[in-house]
Design an enzyme around this catalytic site. Structure first.
Site, PDB file in Angstrom:
ATOM      1  N   TYR A  51       0.843  -1.200   0.000  1.00 29.22           N
ATOM      2  CA  TYR A  51       0.000   0.000   0.000  1.00 29.22           C
ATOM      3  C   TYR A  51       0.870   1.239   0.000  1.00 29.22           C
ATOM      4  O   TYR A  51       1.853   1.303   0.745  1.00 29.22           O
ATOM      5  CB  TYR A  51      -0.909   0.033   1.242  1.00 29.22           C
ATOM      6  CG  TYR A  51      -2.361  -0.092   0.851  1.00 29.22           C
ATOM      7  CD1 TYR A  51      -2.978   0.933   0.144  1.00 29.22           C
ATOM      8  CD2 TYR A  51      -3.099  -1.226   1.146  1.00 29.22           C
ATOM      9  CE1 TYR A  51      -4.293   0.821  -0.263  1.00 29.22           C
ATOM     10  CE2 TYR A  51      -4.420  -1.352   0.751  1.00 29.22           C
ATOM     11  CZ  TYR A  51      -5.015  -0.318   0.040  1.00 29.22           C
ATOM     12  OH  TYR A  51      -6.312  -0.428  -0.365  1.00 29.22           O
ATOM     13  N   ASP A 206      -6.822  12.671 -25.354  1.00 34.43           N
ATOM     14  CA  ASP A 206      -6.793  11.294 -24.865  1.00 34.43           C
ATOM     15  C   ASP A 206      -6.121  10.479 -25.958  1.00 34.43           C
ATOM     16  O   ASP A 206      -6.738  10.119 -26.954  1.00 34.43           O
ATOM     17  CB  ASP A 206      -8.222  10.820 -24.604  1.00 34.43           C
ATOM     18  CG  ASP A 206      -8.287   9.349 -24.212  1.00 34.43           C
ATOM     19  OD1 ASP A 206      -7.237   8.663 -24.270  1.00 34.43           O
ATOM     20  OD2 ASP A 206      -9.381   8.883 -23.857  1.00 34.43           O
ATOM     21  N   THR A 232      -4.151   5.368 -21.925  1.00 33.53           N
ATOM     22  CA  THR A 232      -4.005   4.030 -21.360  1.00 33.53           C
ATOM     23  C   THR A 232      -2.571   3.605 -21.667  1.00 33.53           C
ATOM     24  O   THR A 232      -1.872   4.254 -22.444  1.00 33.53           O
ATOM     25  CB  THR A 232      -4.967   3.012 -22.016  1.00 33.53           C
ATOM     26  OG1 THR A 232      -4.769   3.056 -23.432  1.00 33.53           O
ATOM     27  CG2 THR A 232      -6.412   3.321 -21.708  1.00 33.53           C
ATOM     28  N   LYS A 235      -2.296  -0.318 -24.955  1.00 32.38           N
ATOM     29  CA  LYS A 235      -2.683  -0.445 -26.367  1.00 32.38           C
ATOM     30  C   LYS A 235      -1.411  -0.385 -27.219  1.00 32.38           C
ATOM     31  O   LYS A 235      -0.547  -1.239 -27.064  1.00 32.38           O
ATOM     32  CB  LYS A 235      -3.700   0.633 -26.723  1.00 32.38           C
ATOM     33  CG  LYS A 235      -4.981   0.526 -25.889  1.00 32.38           C
ATOM     34  CD  LYS A 235      -6.059   1.446 -26.393  1.00 32.38           C
ATOM     35  CE  LYS A 235      -7.364   1.226 -25.680  1.00 32.38           C
ATOM     36  NZ  LYS A 235      -7.508   1.960 -24.429  1.00 32.38           N
TER      37      LYS A 235
HETATM   38  N1  PLP Z   1      -9.776   6.421 -24.088  1.00 32.53           N
HETATM   39  C1  PLP Z   1      -9.784   5.862 -25.293  1.00 32.53           C
HETATM   40  C2  PLP Z   1      -9.589   6.721 -26.496  1.00 32.53           C
HETATM   41  C3  PLP Z   1      -9.985   4.491 -25.425  1.00 32.53           C
HETATM   42  O1  PLP Z   1     -10.035   3.942 -26.637  1.00 32.53           O
HETATM   43  C4  PLP Z   1     -10.169   3.727 -24.260  1.00 32.53           C
HETATM   44  C5  PLP Z   1     -10.345   2.274 -24.332  1.00 32.53           C
HETATM   45  O2  PLP Z   1     -10.294   1.679 -25.337  1.00 32.53           O
HETATM   46  C6  PLP Z   1     -10.166   4.367 -23.027  1.00 32.53           C
HETATM   47  C7  PLP Z   1      -9.962   5.720 -22.966  1.00 32.53           C
HETATM   48  C8  PLP Z   1     -10.494   3.641 -21.749  1.00 32.53           C
HETATM   49  O3  PLP Z   1      -9.568   2.821 -21.287  1.00 32.53           O
HETATM   50  P1  PLP Z   1      -9.927   1.701 -20.202  1.00 32.53           P
HETATM   51  O4  PLP Z   1     -10.678   0.660 -20.933  1.00 32.53           O
HETATM   52  O5  PLP Z   1      -8.569   1.298 -19.782  1.00 32.53           O
HETATM   53  O6  PLP Z   1     -10.703   2.365 -19.115  1.00 32.53           O
END
Ligand code: PLP
Length: 433
Positions: A51, A206, A232, A235
């Site tokens: 933790y 994002d 993330t 990917k």
């Molecule tokens: N943002 C985008 C553009 C995504 O394509 C995804 C998932 O594919 C996410 C956020 C969310 O990620 P998670 O599934 O890890 O919550």
């Protein structure tokens, strides 16, 4: 200490089956990849036992001397993987995944019911960018914030920046979100930055899908224009499942981004960070700075171009006419086929991809397209030649589906094909990734 096979044969066997499935199929889901053994070793390590609420040097638990070093190393690697100056940019590596990372940013920068604009989900955006239907606010983002989506120009398959600008001027969002889950083209950051400045909005990218491509500089660099960049890590970046938030070390629109974002992650939204993930992420970010990683990302893009060209040669219509990144979106409607049936038939041949809505879809329940991504099979050393073969295999599968659709009414295969994609399919399955 016993090994898993002895302690829990059931789970051991399921992991074995899943591993088999992953390795015997052609993995073409654009949001998936095969991470390295080194990353998996870190993720499966004793780091999971600890933790460490708080940030390095400021923890709420004792015994964190090595965890502090590890998280600091991960932060430094994250900044250098994206060529960022640590005096100007900071990063939080604790978000548990992409959606929580995005939600943390929203709670850091916005008050409840502030307005946001992101790409609409049926046009390639992600759930966490504010998705709602006519009947329902689906994502928590659209429940707690007021969402006005922007969309593609259906005639070109490209983001309609003109409409985006007009809508932003009327709607006056506090936050504009760039980034997508199913958009085969690069983004015009300077243009959206200009719009955000004109309406007084924060600009967030994002980059989840393209974070590996950004690190390798094979697509445009969002950091030059955005206040905040989320991602993330599992990917195209090819790390463990997790999330990161990069922020300018600056006060923007009266908000100190660093403290607001760090506080939004913890204690705002999360408790203890997943140190095993942070360990795996540090390993991934070391890889991400190697020449091999850059070569890999270049190959991801070249493979995608080869796949796109072959599909076009075979007569398929691609949304936007091609691809600049790691994925293509195929519109199957001109053939009289839909994505749900195509996905199912191809799955039977161990070709794993996903049905996806395409611009102009009348039914979101049985979407008209499929999304095909190149990162995973490129990790398995596929080159253009193999991706041309993949296009041919996909074509073969779709031909079979089409023939079955025409075949004698009542035949088993036709019944099966017709049973796929019943209306209780919720929107489209891709909303989960
Ligand atoms: N943002 C985008 C553009 C995504 O394509 C995804 C998932 O594919 C996410 C956020 C969310 O990620 P998670 O599934 O890890 O919550």
């Amino acid at each position: 200490d016993y090994d898993l096979a002895e302690v829990d044969p059931e789970v051991h066997s399921l992991i074995g089956k899943e591993k088999q499935r992953q390795f015997k199929s052609l993995e073409l889901i654009a949001s998936e990849n095969f991470t390295s053994r080194a990353v998996m070793e870190a993720v499966g390590s004793c780091l999971t036992n600890k933790y460490s609420e708080g940030l390095p040097g400021k923890r709420y638990y004792g015994g964190n001397e090595y965890i502090d070093e590890l998280e600091t190393l991960c932060q430094q690697r994250a900044l250098s993987a994206y060529h960022l100056d640590g005096k100007k940019w900071g990063v939080n590596v604790q978000p548990l995944s992409g959606s929580p990372a995005n939600f943390a940013v929203y709670t850091a920068l916005l008050s409840p019911h502030d307005r946001i604009m992101g790409l609409d989900l049926p046009h390639g955006g992600h759930l966490s960018h504010g998705f709602m239907t006519l009947k329902r606010r689906v994502s928590a983002t659209s429940k707690y914030f007021e969402s006005m989506p922007y969309r593609l120009d259906e005639s070109t398959g490209l983001i309609d920046y003109e409409m985006l600008e007009k809508t932003a001027i009327l709607f006056r969002p506090k936050l504009m979100i760039v980034g997508a889950s199913a958009y085969p083209r690069d983004f015009d950051y300077p243009r959206v930055r200009k719009i955000a400045d004109a309406v007084g909005a924060f600009l967030m990218m994002d980059m989840a899908h393209i974070s590996g491509l950004v690190a390798a500089s094979v697509v445009a660099n969002p950091f030059e224009y955005c206040d905040v960049v989320t991602t993330t890590t599992h990917k195209s970046l090819r790390g463990p499942r997790g999330g990161m938030i990069f922020f300018k070390k600056d006060t923007v629109l009266g908000v100190d981004l660093e403290s607001s974002i760090n506080n939004a992650v913890f204690p705002g939204l999360q408790g203890g960070p997943h140190n095993h993930t942070i360990g795996g992420l540090a390993v991934c970010l070391k890889h991400a700075q190697s020449p091999e990683f850059k070569a890999y990302q270049n190959q991801v893009v070249s493979n995608c171009k080869a796949l796109a060209s072959r599909l076009i040669e075979l007569g398929y219509e691609l949304v936007s006419g091609g691809s600049d990144n790691h994925l293509v979106l195929v519109d199957l409607r001109p053939l009289g086929m839909d994505g749900a049936r195509a996905e199912k038939i191809l799955d039977m041949a161990s070709i794993t991809l996903n049905k996806n809505s395409v611009p102009g879809d009348k039914s979101a329940q049985i979407p008209g397209g499929i999304r095909i991504g190149t990162p995973a099979m490129t990790t398995r050393k596929f080159t253009e030649k193999e991706f041309i073969a993949i296009a041919d295999f996909i074509h073969e599968g779709i031909q079979i589906a089409l023939e079955a659709k025409k075949s004698t009414k009542g035949s088993k295969l036709q019944d099966f094909i017709n049973s796929i994609g019943s209306p209780d399919f919720y929107l489209n399955d891709r909303i989960s990734d």
